[in-house]
Design an enzyme around this catalytic site. Sequence first.
Site, PDB file in Angstrom:
ATOM      1  N   ARG A 181      -4.739 -12.539 -10.560  1.00 25.54           N
ATOM      2  CA  ARG A 181      -6.124 -12.718 -10.085  1.00 25.54           C
ATOM      3  C   ARG A 181      -6.615 -14.152 -10.345  1.00 25.54           C
ATOM      4  NH1 ARG A 181      -4.541  -8.750  -8.075  1.00 25.54           N
ATOM      5  NH2 ARG A 181      -5.518  -6.716  -8.074  1.00 25.54           N
ATOM      6  N   CYS A 259     -11.491  -2.520  -7.576  1.00 23.55           N
ATOM      7  CA  CYS A 259     -11.479  -2.457  -9.038  1.00 23.55           C
ATOM      8  C   CYS A 259     -12.529  -3.416  -9.592  1.00 23.55           C
ATOM      9  CB  CYS A 259     -10.101  -2.832  -9.584  1.00 23.55           C
ATOM     10  SG  CYS A 259      -8.911  -1.492  -9.405  1.00 23.55           S
ATOM     11  N   GLU A 329     -13.446  -8.235 -12.703  1.00 28.03           N
ATOM     12  CA  GLU A 329     -12.713  -8.873 -11.597  1.00 28.03           C
ATOM     13  C   GLU A 329     -13.703  -9.201 -10.480  1.00 28.03           C
ATOM     14  OE1 GLU A 329      -8.979  -7.034  -9.851  1.00 28.03           O
ATOM     15  OE2 GLU A 329     -10.261  -6.980  -8.068  1.00 28.03           O
TER      16      GLU A 329
HETATM   17  N1  LIG Z   1      -6.608  -4.665  -4.382  1.00 35.84           N
HETATM   18  C1  LIG Z   1      -7.675  -4.080  -3.792  1.00 35.84           C
HETATM   19  O1  LIG Z   1      -7.630  -2.922  -3.440  1.00 35.84           O
HETATM   20  C2  LIG Z   1      -8.920  -4.861  -3.595  1.00 35.84           C
HETATM   21  C3  LIG Z   1      -8.854  -6.208  -3.622  1.00 35.84           C
HETATM   22  N2  LIG Z   1      -9.971  -6.952  -3.371  1.00 35.84           N
HETATM   23  C4  LIG Z   1      -9.708  -8.326  -3.183  1.00 35.84           C
HETATM   24  O2  LIG Z   1     -10.755  -9.197  -3.380  1.00 35.84           O
HETATM   25  C5  LIG Z   1     -10.671 -10.188  -2.349  1.00 35.84           C
HETATM   26  C6  LIG Z   1     -12.026 -10.663  -2.063  1.00 35.84           C
HETATM   27  O3  LIG Z   1     -12.009 -11.230  -0.747  1.00 35.84           O
HETATM   28  P1  LIG Z   1     -13.271 -11.254   0.162  1.00 35.84           P
HETATM   29  O4  LIG Z   1     -13.814  -9.906   0.374  1.00 35.84           O
HETATM   30  O5  LIG Z   1     -12.902 -12.034   1.348  1.00 35.84           O
HETATM   31  O6  LIG Z   1     -14.217 -12.131  -0.764  1.00 35.84           O
HETATM   32  P2  LIG Z   1     -15.752 -11.893  -1.101  1.00 35.84           P
HETATM   33  O7  LIG Z   1     -16.554 -12.122   0.106  1.00 35.84           O
HETATM   34  O8  LIG Z   1     -15.920 -10.628  -1.819  1.00 35.84           O
HETATM   35  O9  LIG Z   1     -15.980 -13.111  -2.080  1.00 35.84           O
HETATM   36  C7  LIG Z   1     -15.678 -12.995  -3.450  1.00 35.84           C
HETATM   37  C8  LIG Z   1     -15.602 -14.370  -4.062  1.00 35.84           C
HETATM   38  O10 LIG Z   1     -14.413 -15.012  -3.598  1.00 35.84           O
HETATM   39  C9  LIG Z   1     -14.640 -16.402  -3.486  1.00 35.84           C
HETATM   40  N3  LIG Z   1     -14.277 -16.788  -2.118  1.00 35.84           N
HETATM   41  C10 LIG Z   1     -14.311 -16.022  -0.990  1.00 35.84           C
HETATM   42  N4  LIG Z   1     -13.838 -16.701   0.049  1.00 35.84           N
HETATM   43  C11 LIG Z   1     -13.498 -17.929  -0.427  1.00 35.84           C
HETATM   44  C12 LIG Z   1     -12.960 -19.100   0.175  1.00 35.84           C
HETATM   45  N5  LIG Z   1     -12.651 -19.148   1.489  1.00 35.84           N
HETATM   46  N6  LIG Z   1     -12.759 -20.189  -0.601  1.00 35.84           N
HETATM   47  C13 LIG Z   1     -13.053 -20.169  -1.925  1.00 35.84           C
HETATM   48  N7  LIG Z   1     -13.556 -19.097  -2.554  1.00 35.84           N
HETATM   49  C14 LIG Z   1     -13.782 -17.992  -1.808  1.00 35.84           C
HETATM   50  C15 LIG Z   1     -16.078 -16.665  -3.843  1.00 35.84           C
HETATM   51  O11 LIG Z   1     -16.064 -16.925  -5.238  1.00 35.84           O
HETATM   52  P3  LIG Z   1     -16.963 -18.024  -5.936  1.00 35.84           P
HETATM   53  O12 LIG Z   1     -18.353 -17.572  -5.778  1.00 35.84           O
HETATM   54  O13 LIG Z   1     -16.488 -18.021  -7.341  1.00 35.84           O
HETATM   55  O14 LIG Z   1     -16.654 -19.304  -5.252  1.00 35.84           O
HETATM   56  C16 LIG Z   1     -16.729 -15.316  -3.653  1.00 35.84           C
HETATM   57  O15 LIG Z   1     -17.820 -15.104  -4.473  1.00 35.84           O
HETATM   58  C17 LIG Z   1     -10.149  -9.471  -1.155  1.00 35.84           C
HETATM   59  O16 LIG Z   1      -9.389 -10.283  -0.335  1.00 35.84           O
HETATM   60  C18 LIG Z   1      -9.373  -8.431  -1.706  1.00 35.84           C
HETATM   61  O17 LIG Z   1      -8.023  -8.719  -1.575  1.00 35.84           O
HETATM   62  C19 LIG Z   1     -11.185  -6.410  -3.146  1.00 35.84           C
HETATM   63  C20 LIG Z   1     -11.335  -5.060  -3.155  1.00 35.84           C
HETATM   64  C21 LIG Z   1     -10.201  -4.173  -3.367  1.00 35.84           C
HETATM   65  C1  LIG Z   2      -8.213  -2.114  -6.382  1.00 38.58           C
HETATM   66  C2  LIG Z   2      -7.764  -3.295  -6.716  1.00 38.58           C
HETATM   67  O1  LIG Z   2      -6.426  -3.567  -6.969  1.00 38.58           O
HETATM   68  C3  LIG Z   2      -5.603  -2.541  -7.535  1.00 38.58           C
HETATM   69  C4  LIG Z   2      -4.497  -2.233  -6.553  1.00 38.58           C
HETATM   70  O2  LIG Z   2      -5.057  -1.716  -5.372  1.00 38.58           O
HETATM   71  C5  LIG Z   2      -3.574  -1.180  -7.216  1.00 38.58           C
HETATM   72  C6  LIG Z   2      -2.424  -0.760  -6.336  1.00 38.58           C
HETATM   73  O3  LIG Z   2      -1.538  -1.781  -6.155  1.00 38.58           O
HETATM   74  O4  LIG Z   2      -3.053  -1.742  -8.444  1.00 38.58           O
HETATM   75  C7  LIG Z   2      -4.056  -2.089  -9.402  1.00 38.58           C
HETATM   76  O5  LIG Z   2      -4.846  -0.962  -9.760  1.00 38.58           O
HETATM   77  P1  LIG Z   2      -4.451  -0.071 -11.026  1.00 38.58           P
HETATM   78  O6  LIG Z   2      -3.749  -0.902 -12.044  1.00 38.58           O
HETATM   79  O7  LIG Z   2      -5.644   0.683 -11.471  1.00 38.58           O
HETATM   80  O8  LIG Z   2      -3.360   0.868 -10.389  1.00 38.58           O
HETATM   81  P2  LIG Z   2      -3.192   2.409 -10.466  1.00 38.58           P
HETATM   82  O9  LIG Z   2      -1.750   2.647 -10.155  1.00 38.58           O
HETATM   83  O10 LIG Z   2      -4.201   3.103  -9.646  1.00 38.58           O
HETATM   84  O11 LIG Z   2      -3.455   2.776 -11.999  1.00 38.58           O
HETATM   85  C8  LIG Z   2      -2.686   2.229 -13.051  1.00 38.58           C
HETATM   86  C9  LIG Z   2      -2.504   3.271 -14.146  1.00 38.58           C
HETATM   87  O12 LIG Z   2      -3.778   3.687 -14.640  1.00 38.58           O
HETATM   88  C10 LIG Z   2      -3.886   5.090 -14.584  1.00 38.58           C
HETATM   89  N1  LIG Z   2      -5.267   5.493 -14.251  1.00 38.58           N
HETATM   90  C11 LIG Z   2      -5.886   4.919 -13.179  1.00 38.58           C
HETATM   91  C12 LIG Z   2      -7.159   5.327 -12.823  1.00 38.58           C
HETATM   92  C13 LIG Z   2      -7.785   6.335 -13.597  1.00 38.58           C
HETATM   93  O13 LIG Z   2      -8.922   6.758 -13.330  1.00 38.58           O
HETATM   94  N2  LIG Z   2      -7.126   6.847 -14.640  1.00 38.58           N
HETATM   95  C14 LIG Z   2      -5.865   6.456 -15.006  1.00 38.58           C
HETATM   96  O14 LIG Z   2      -5.299   6.943 -15.972  1.00 38.58           O
HETATM   97  C15 LIG Z   2      -2.917   5.527 -13.471  1.00 38.58           C
HETATM   98  O15 LIG Z   2      -2.490   6.844 -13.656  1.00 38.58           O
HETATM   99  C16 LIG Z   2      -1.801   4.521 -13.631  1.00 38.58           C
HETATM  100  O16 LIG Z   2      -0.890   4.955 -14.623  1.00 38.58           O
HETATM  101  C17 LIG Z   2      -5.008  -3.101  -8.820  1.00 38.58           C
HETATM  102  N3  LIG Z   2      -6.104  -3.309  -9.746  1.00 38.58           N
HETATM  103  C18 LIG Z   2      -6.095  -4.290 -10.640  1.00 38.58           C
HETATM  104  C19 LIG Z   2      -7.308  -4.395 -11.492  1.00 38.58           C
HETATM  105  O17 LIG Z   2      -5.180  -5.100 -10.777  1.00 38.58           O
HETATM  106  C20 LIG Z   2      -8.612  -4.473  -6.787  1.00 38.58           C
HETATM  107  O18 LIG Z   2      -8.096  -5.536  -7.163  1.00 38.58           O
HETATM  108  O19 LIG Z   2      -9.820  -4.375  -6.494  1.00 38.58           O
END
Ligand SMILES: NC(=O)C1=CN([C@@H]2O[C@H](COP(=O)(O)OP(=O)(O)OC[C@H]3O[C@@H](n4cnc5c(N)ncnc54)[C@H](OP(=O)(O)O)[C@@H]3O)[C@@H](O)[C@H]2O)C=CC1
Ligand SMILES: C=C(O[C@H]1[C@H](O)[C@@H](CO)O[C@H](OP(=O)(O)OP(=O)(O)OC[C@H]2O[C@@H](n3ccc(=O)[nH]c3=O)[C@H](O)[C@@H]2O)[C@@H]1NC(C)=O)C(=O)O
Length: 337
Positions: A181, A259, A329
Amino acid sequence: MNKRPSRQLFEKIYTQLKGIPDIWVKRDSNLSSLTTFKIGGDARLWIAPLSVDALVSCLGLLKDNEIDFHILGGGSNVIISDHGVDCVLDTRGLAWIKSIGEGQYEVGAGFSLKRLVALSVKNGLSGCEGLAGIPGSVGGAIAMNAGGKNVAIGDLVTHLLIADSGGTRWIPREKVQFGYRKCVIEDRSFNSTLNTQNSKLLMERSFNSTLNTQNSKLIIAGARISLQKSRERIVRDYVLSIMDRRKKTQPLGKPSAGCIFKNPRSTPAGKLIEMAGLKGMQCGGAAVSVKHANFIVNLDRARAQDVVDLIKRVREKVFENFNVLLEPEVKTMGVSL
Ligand SMILES: NC(=O)C1=CN([C@@H]2O[C@H](COP(=O)(O)OP(=O)(O)OC[C@H]3O[C@@H](n4cnc5c(N)ncnc54)[C@H](OP(=O)(O)O)[C@@H]3O)[C@@H](O)[C@H]2O)C=CC1
Ligand SMILES: C=C(O[C@H]1[C@H](O)[C@@H](CO)O[C@H](OP(=O)(O)OP(=O)(O)OC[C@H]2O[C@@H](n3ccc(=O)[nH]c3=O)[C@H](O)[C@@H]2O)[C@@H]1NC(C)=O)C(=O)O
């Protein structure tokens, strides 16, 4: 803390922005629908450049007038104040993509990860399957090196296109350090007043890290990425399996910002929050998800303040129980955690 810019100054900047080609600009524009949390007040000035040239002109104008601004991508990782913010620079208009070789693309910051994954499936290109189901923009994802278990977007990047008020430049991958991150850009040409060594710009997406502050804001305008040739069916099956796992483990049907906390080295944040007995805990309309404890969901017209209060309570409880201080995060605009 800077003085809030006057309404007259905003009017003047609004008029000047209107004169720049390829910029959309609005006054008093509500931001909640631009976030996946569906939370947030108005931006006094909302600006969306549609080209890199327009972006640079806009950054120059904001710098000359000493206007601080927030960068908005897909709005998937942000909590925006209920009272709104002064100025938002929305990157979603920078949504170009162009093929520059086999499996190589130049892509604008505002291009959505969803479209990137879809394009990789269609062309049988492997590498970004692990980003399937992640909301947000390419720029936002790179800024925090978003990813899943097996891949982070930094793994795909070969160059970054960086913009500031002075112009744009391509930075090769060797000058960028990606971590969990985190994205650290080494850019000797950038004249940062914040950096004493003047050789390294930190864009760490970490709690309390606000090196991107007024007049030294560095924006990711685009990137070159590299994917590997594979077969459509293989890429599609992998993407579907990741989406399936996400649906089973994450509360995707409810507004959230993914997250909330980074995973500490020792134990995943979700596990700690669940073990502290906090699933379902509520503050106003915001609740700790019962499906995945590291998600806070907007259950019922939650306010930013509800989410902030809940984050604070969760941090306190996890600290009391396990002596671990969770690091957010999620990013904030106009509120502090
Ligand atoms: N793994 C998952 O399931 C999830 C992951 N995420 C990740 O978080 C990311 C957030 O992206 P997004 O929704 O587009 O961002 P956001 O619109 O949520 O912006 C979040 C922060 O990112 C920075 N930022 C965004 N775009 C830019 C850029 N072009 N250049 C520099 N800084 C930037 C800014 O930080 P600052 O103010 O510090 O400059 C901003 O405050 C997603 O791409 C996603 O991958 C989000 C939700 C779930
Ligand atoms: C959702 C985000 O990213 C996610 C990404 O989608 C997933 C899948 O790849 O892996 C990360 O989640 P995570 O580490 O919670 O992954 P999971 O596999 O769901 O959980 C990890 C471990 O925690 C345990 N777990 C999770 C949730 C819960 O309520 N309870 C629990 O016990 C799960 O059983 C597992 O053993 C990223 N989160 C972070 C903070 O690194 C995000 O960045 O916003």
